[in-house]
Each structure stands twice: as C-alpha cells, then as structure tokens.
Scaffold this active site. Structure first.
Site, PDB file in Angstrom:
ATOM      1  N   ASN A   9       0.845  -1.194   0.000  1.00 64.88           N
ATOM      2  CA  ASN A   9       0.000   0.000   0.000  1.00 64.88           C
ATOM      3  C   ASN A   9       0.881   1.245   0.000  1.00 64.88           C
ATOM      4  O   ASN A   9       1.580   1.526   0.978  1.00 64.88           O
ATOM      5  CB  ASN A   9      -0.911  -0.044   1.238  1.00 64.88           C
ATOM      6  CG  ASN A   9      -1.855   1.128   1.323  1.00 64.88           C
ATOM      7  OD1 ASN A   9      -1.453   2.271   1.197  1.00 64.88           O
ATOM      8  ND2 ASN A   9      -3.114   0.835   1.574  1.00 64.88           N
ATOM      9  N   LYS A  12       0.425   3.653   2.917  1.00 65.40           N
ATOM     10  CA  LYS A  12       1.032   3.201   4.173  1.00 65.40           C
ATOM     11  C   LYS A  12       2.553   3.343   4.130  1.00 65.40           C
ATOM     12  O   LYS A  12       3.179   3.734   5.109  1.00 65.40           O
ATOM     13  CB  LYS A  12       0.666   1.742   4.451  1.00 65.40           C
ATOM     14  CG  LYS A  12      -0.751   1.536   4.943  1.00 65.40           C
ATOM     15  CD  LYS A  12      -0.981   0.081   5.310  1.00 65.40           C
ATOM     16  CE  LYS A  12      -2.408  -0.142   5.756  1.00 65.40           C
ATOM     17  NZ  LYS A  12      -2.646  -1.556   6.099  1.00 65.40           N
ATOM     18  N   ASP A  70      -1.960  -4.056  10.145  1.00 64.91           N
ATOM     19  CA  ASP A  70      -3.296  -4.268   9.623  1.00 64.91           C
ATOM     20  C   ASP A  70      -4.157  -3.258  10.335  1.00 64.91           C
ATOM     21  O   ASP A  70      -4.075  -3.105  11.559  1.00 64.91           O
ATOM     22  CB  ASP A  70      -3.791  -5.695   9.861  1.00 64.91           C
ATOM     23  CG  ASP A  70      -4.986  -6.005   8.961  1.00 64.91           C
ATOM     24  OD1 ASP A  70      -4.944  -5.628   7.772  1.00 64.91           O
ATOM     25  OD2 ASP A  70      -5.958  -6.604   9.437  1.00 64.91           O
ATOM     26  N   TYR A 154     -10.254   5.801   4.126  1.00 66.60           N
ATOM     27  CA  TYR A 154     -11.494   6.441   4.581  1.00 66.60           C
ATOM     28  C   TYR A 154     -11.244   7.827   5.178  1.00 66.60           C
ATOM     29  O   TYR A 154     -12.167   8.428   5.738  1.00 66.60           O
ATOM     30  CB  TYR A 154     -12.186   5.533   5.613  1.00 66.60           C
ATOM     31  CG  TYR A 154     -12.576   4.186   5.048  1.00 66.60           C
ATOM     32  CD1 TYR A 154     -13.804   3.994   4.419  1.00 66.60           C
ATOM     33  CD2 TYR A 154     -11.698   3.105   5.104  1.00 66.60           C
ATOM     34  CE1 TYR A 154     -14.151   2.762   3.880  1.00 66.60           C
ATOM     35  CE2 TYR A 154     -12.046   1.866   4.570  1.00 66.60           C
ATOM     36  CZ  TYR A 154     -13.266   1.708   3.960  1.00 66.60           C
ATOM     37  OH  TYR A 154     -13.604   0.485   3.415  1.00 66.60           O
ATOM     38  N   ASP A 155     -10.021   8.343   5.063  1.00 68.68           N
ATOM     39  CA  ASP A 155      -9.681   9.641   5.668  1.00 68.68           C
ATOM     40  C   ASP A 155     -10.657  10.766   5.311  1.00 68.68           C
ATOM     41  O   ASP A 155     -11.002  11.570   6.175  1.00 68.68           O
ATOM     42  CB  ASP A 155      -8.245  10.051   5.306  1.00 68.68           C
ATOM     43  CG  ASP A 155      -7.201   9.229   6.056  1.00 68.68           C
ATOM     44  OD1 ASP A 155      -7.578   8.371   6.881  1.00 68.68           O
ATOM     45  OD2 ASP A 155      -5.996   9.442   5.810  1.00 68.68           O
ATOM     46  N   HIS A 180      -4.188   6.534  14.616  1.00 69.35           N
ATOM     47  CA  HIS A 180      -4.080   5.168  15.136  1.00 69.35           C
ATOM     48  C   HIS A 180      -2.720   4.571  14.801  1.00 69.35           C
ATOM     49  O   HIS A 180      -2.101   3.907  15.628  1.00 69.35           O
ATOM     50  CB  HIS A 180      -5.211   4.302  14.569  1.00 69.35           C
ATOM     51  CG  HIS A 180      -5.301   4.309  13.074  1.00 69.35           C
ATOM     52  ND1 HIS A 180      -5.439   5.470  12.330  1.00 69.35           N
ATOM     53  CD2 HIS A 180      -5.260   3.297  12.167  1.00 69.35           C
ATOM     54  CE1 HIS A 180      -5.490   5.173  11.053  1.00 69.35           C
ATOM     55  NE2 HIS A 180      -5.377   3.865  10.916  1.00 69.35           N
TER      56      HIS A 180
END
Length: 196
Positions: A9, A12, A70, A154-155, A180
C-alpha cells in the site's frame, strides 16, 4: 538496520517513511518481488502477524526487521463494519473510492449522516524469529460523504474527536500527532528500542 515493510500500500509506505524518518524503510517487493499474503485472520492482530511472519520467512535474513500493519475503520452502528475488511470492503480489488462509496451507501440506507467510528491499527514486528505486536486507536465520527483530498482510505470521511474537519482536510503534520498508526508506531518504537 533495515526495516522491511510487509505492505504494498503506497499510502502506508509513505506514512511509515514520514513517521520513521531516520530509518531505512524498504517495501518488501524491493527484495522479493510480487507476493501476496492471504489475509484470512479474524482480527487485525492475526492478519498483521501473518503478513510479517510470511514476509520474514521469504526474505530469510535474520538481520532484518519486518514490520506489518493491519488497520481499518469500524462503525459500531453497522456492526463494526468494515473492520478487518476495510481495504476490500467493496470487493477484492476495490480502490479507496469504491470502498468509501460502499460505506456511504450503507450509512445512507440507515439515514445516517454522521455517527461514531474508530480506527484500529495493529503493528506486528518480526525480528530473529520473535513476534511482537502493539495496537493504536483513533476515535471520532464518520460522515456519509467525502470531504478533502489528503490522506488515503477512509480519511475523507472521518472526523477525529476534537476536530471539525475530516482527515482528508487536515494536513499530515496534524494527523500524525494522534492517528491510530502513529500511536501504534510510538509503541512499536519502544519495542524496537528494546530488541535492537
């Protein structure tokens, strides 16, 4: 010390590089090419551990550290959907837009414009065949529309507690203070300090 990320990703990877600016961060594909770990665990932890262990075993170099994460968003009023299926909520090869569209449609089915939600991140670290895990959370609300172009996933739909803007509107410098993944990474850094 090389830190290999067990993810493909791009969002990420960029986030990890920003959060660990002094480390040599390498996506696993640079070392072993294309490889897919089947995420069939029933928790964020199970999936993170599976990814880290499989990539570590394939690289077969005990002097590297493999880190995987994850993560996803959970909406309590939707039975905590999408949860561990966040990345593939709208199907196996769904992109962010399709996943967001599905979550928006699920909220609209219930006539919900805004409701409580939270992000979970589990980071797994594998080094010298030992496995370590940490978790981080971010609480707030999800809205039934996309607002802003920053971040990924989903930001653009998530308003963190204490803010009136979505993560899609907030700059990365603000998000990294409390996300998170940032919270999980700060714990992961403590683990790295101990094992290195």
């Amino acid at each position: 010390m090389k830190i290999v990320l067990a993810t493909g990703n791009k969002g990420k990877i960029e986030e990890f590089k920003k959060l660990l600016p002094n480390e040599e961060i390498i996506p696993f594909k640079n070392l072993i090419g294309e490889y897919e770990v089947i995420e069939d665990g029933d928790t964020f932890k199970a999936n993170a551990v599976k990814k880290a262990k499989e990539i570590y075993e394939r690289i077969a170099d005990e002097n590297i550290i493999v880190i995987s994460d994850d993560s996803g968003i959970s909406v309590p009023i939707l039975n905590n959907e999408p949860g561990i299926y966040s990345a593939r909520y709208a199907g196996e090869n769904a992109d962010d837009k399709k996943n967001n569209a599905k979550l928006i449609s699920k909220l609209k089915e219930k006539n919900i414009e805004k409701t409580k939600a939270f992000y979970t991140a589990c980071i797994a670290i594998v080094f010298k065949n030992e496995v370590y895990t940490v978790h981080g959370w971010m609480h707030g609300e999800v809205v039934a529309k996309e607002i802003g172009d920053n971040g990924f996933g989903y930001d653009p739909m998530f308003i963190p507690n204490g803010f009136d803007k979505t993560l899609g509107e907030l700059p990365h410098e603000i998000k990294k203070e409390f996300s998170h993944r940032s919270r999980a990474l700060s714990l992961a850094k403590k683990v790295l300090d101990v094992i290195l």
